[in-house]
Scaffold this motif. Structure first.
Motif, PDB file in Angstrom:
ATOM      1  N   LEU A  15      -5.783   2.617   0.284  1.00 18.46           N
ATOM      2  CA  LEU A  15      -4.445   3.180   0.098  1.00 18.46           C
ATOM      3  C   LEU A  15      -4.650   4.546  -0.543  1.00 18.46           C
ATOM      4  O   LEU A  15      -5.156   4.651  -1.653  1.00 18.46           O
ATOM      5  CB  LEU A  15      -3.634   2.278  -0.868  1.00 18.46           C
ATOM      6  CG  LEU A  15      -2.556   1.418  -0.251  1.00 18.46           C
ATOM      7  CD1 LEU A  15      -1.773   0.697  -1.341  1.00 18.46           C
ATOM      8  CD2 LEU A  15      -1.614   2.325   0.553  1.00 18.46           C
ATOM      9  N   PRO A  17      -3.852   6.964  -2.729  1.00 16.17           N
ATOM     10  CA  PRO A  17      -2.789   7.046  -3.737  1.00 16.17           C
ATOM     11  C   PRO A  17      -2.226   8.470  -3.860  1.00 16.17           C
ATOM     12  O   PRO A  17      -1.097   8.659  -4.244  1.00 16.17           O
ATOM     13  CB  PRO A  17      -3.499   6.620  -5.006  1.00 16.17           C
ATOM     14  CG  PRO A  17      -4.941   6.922  -4.771  1.00 16.17           C
ATOM     15  CD  PRO A  17      -5.167   6.792  -3.311  1.00 16.17           C
ATOM     16  N   CYS A  18      -3.060   9.447  -3.534  1.00 13.99           N
ATOM     17  CA  CYS A  18      -2.607  10.846  -3.686  1.00 13.99           C
ATOM     18  C   CYS A  18      -3.195  11.671  -2.538  1.00 13.99           C
ATOM     19  O   CYS A  18      -4.276  11.343  -2.067  1.00 13.99           O
ATOM     20  CB  CYS A  18      -3.111  11.390  -5.011  1.00 13.99           C
ATOM     21  SG  CYS A  18      -2.283  10.619  -6.407  1.00 13.99           S
ATOM     22  N   PRO A  19      -2.582  12.767  -2.127  1.00 12.32           N
ATOM     23  CA  PRO A  19      -1.284  13.230  -2.595  1.00 12.32           C
ATOM     24  C   PRO A  19      -0.159  12.329  -2.111  1.00 12.32           C
ATOM     25  O   PRO A  19      -0.326  11.582  -1.134  1.00 12.32           O
ATOM     26  CB  PRO A  19      -1.158  14.636  -1.996  1.00 12.32           C
ATOM     27  CG  PRO A  19      -2.022  14.638  -0.800  1.00 12.32           C
ATOM     28  CD  PRO A  19      -3.154  13.713  -1.118  1.00 12.32           C
ATOM     29  N   GLY A  20       0.955  12.405  -2.826  1.00 11.36           N
ATOM     30  CA  GLY A  20       2.082  11.535  -2.508  1.00 11.36           C
ATOM     31  C   GLY A  20       2.882  12.067  -1.342  1.00 11.36           C
ATOM     32  O   GLY A  20       2.485  13.011  -0.654  1.00 11.36           O
ATOM     33  N   ARG A  21       4.043  11.486  -1.154  1.00  7.48           N
ATOM     34  CA  ARG A  21       4.878  11.832   0.006  1.00  7.48           C
ATOM     35  C   ARG A  21       5.491  13.219  -0.163  1.00  7.48           C
ATOM     36  O   ARG A  21       5.679  13.693  -1.296  1.00  7.48           O
ATOM     37  CB  ARG A  21       6.002  10.788   0.179  1.00  7.48           C
ATOM     38  CG  ARG A  21       6.996  10.749  -0.994  1.00  7.48           C
ATOM     39  CD  ARG A  21       7.954   9.555  -0.886  1.00  7.48           C
ATOM     40  NE  ARG A  21       8.813   9.468  -2.064  1.00  7.48           N
ATOM     41  CZ  ARG A  21       9.981  10.111  -2.170  1.00  7.48           C
ATOM     42  NH1 ARG A  21      10.405  10.884  -1.187  1.00  7.48           N
ATOM     43  NH2 ARG A  21      10.718   9.985  -3.264  1.00  7.48           N
TER      44      ARG A  21
END
Lengths: 27, 272
Positions: A15, A17-21
């Motif tokens: 998953l 985790p970064c960068p986000g959406r």
């Protein structure tokens, strides 16, 4: 020595985790 | 003596609710501390590390991207009601580094560093070949357009004299050949009345300042130029609106509506 047959380890999808959406758009 | 356990950080997801709360607190912080330009809104959380802090609390180390909105930083409009500057309007992106302390459920910003940069001309042109690009704020056409627009606005605002605070945005429009400007002003906290001003520099800002924001277009035409300016004066309770009939005689002050106390200057979007 009982050797466990090599089990193809398929890494579970990491998953990211970064960068986000992106909430609007990328400049 | 061995050092205490190494302070190890944890890396939550960038879209974790807690991370987003910290990022939103950081964006609120820059919007309340910037003195010029436009409000920014959160666009993407790039990185996050959370460090334990002795004796209590945690420090969120954040890298976030923001986008410029169309609200000036002095505009009391809530950020949620400010629209994001679109790509075809030549968007501006912010890159920020923050350290945000979370303690007892509260977020407080310990460190903030932001740089903003406009989108590239190629990107704008790829989307909209004919769209105007941002112009240097000290371009002679820009300076002239702001001067003409503020003069026109002062001529209409009965008795008050507003002074330029900041030119915040400008574009040189190819067709029709015109200059589009946005600027902030302060006033009427000067001891000059518009009609008496000979040398604006001699006007002194009085204590009770008011701030406002104008959008104007100066259109070149044969033998002259036309200016259209729309301004809003920010009141403490948010921008008020009054329109002034451009055809009205500026020497005759527009009576404030009966329900508005004469003391409060109700000025808002005004097309001159």
């Amino acid at each position: 020595t009982v050797v466990q047959p090599g089990i193809a380890v398929v890494p579970d999808p990491v998953l990211r985790p970064c960068p986000g959406r992106i909430r609007y758009f990328k400049v | 003596v061995p050092l205490g356990p190494a302070l190890a950080y944890r890396q939550p997801n960038c879209d974790d609710p807690e991370t987003e709360q910290a990022a939103l607190a950081a964006v609120d912080y820059i919007n309340s501390h910037m003195l010029q330009g436009y409000k920014h809104t959160l666009n993407q959380i790039d990185k996050v590390k959370v460090w334990p802090r002795r004796p209590m609390g945690e420090v969120f180390e954040l890298e976030i991207d923001t986008l410029e909105t169309t609200c000036h930083v002095l505009d009391p409009t809530p950020l949620a009601n400010c629209s994001v500057r679109q790509l075809v309007e030549h968007a501006v992106e912010g890159d920020c580094d923050f350290r945000v302390l979370k303690q007892d459920g509260q977020f407080s910003v310990l460190f903030a560093k932001c740089d903003s940069s406009p989108d590239s001309a190629e990107d704008v042109r790829r989307l909209c070949p004919g769209c105007p690009l941002l112009a240097p704020l000290n371009d002679t056409k820009v300076v002239h357009a702001v001067d003409v627009a503020l003069t026109a606005f002062n001529a209409q605002s009965n008795g008050s004299y507003f002074r330029l605070l900041e030119v915040s945005r400008a574009q040189l429009v190819p067709l029709p050949p015109s200059t589009y400007v946005e600027f902030a002003f302060a006033g009427p906290a000067t001891d000059c009345a518009a009609k008496d001003v000979t040398d604006p520099a001699k006007c002194n800002l009085l204590a009770e300042k008011q701030y406002g924001f104008c959008k104007a277009t100066l259109t070149e035409k044969i033998g002259g130029e036309d200016v259209a300016v729309t301004c809003t004066v920010f009141q403490t309770q948010g921008p008020d609106v009054v329109t002034v009939d451009p055809g009205a005689d500026p020497a005759v002050p527009v009576p404030s509506p009966p329900d508005v106390p004469v003391a409060s200057l109700v000025v808002g979007p005004m097309v001159v």
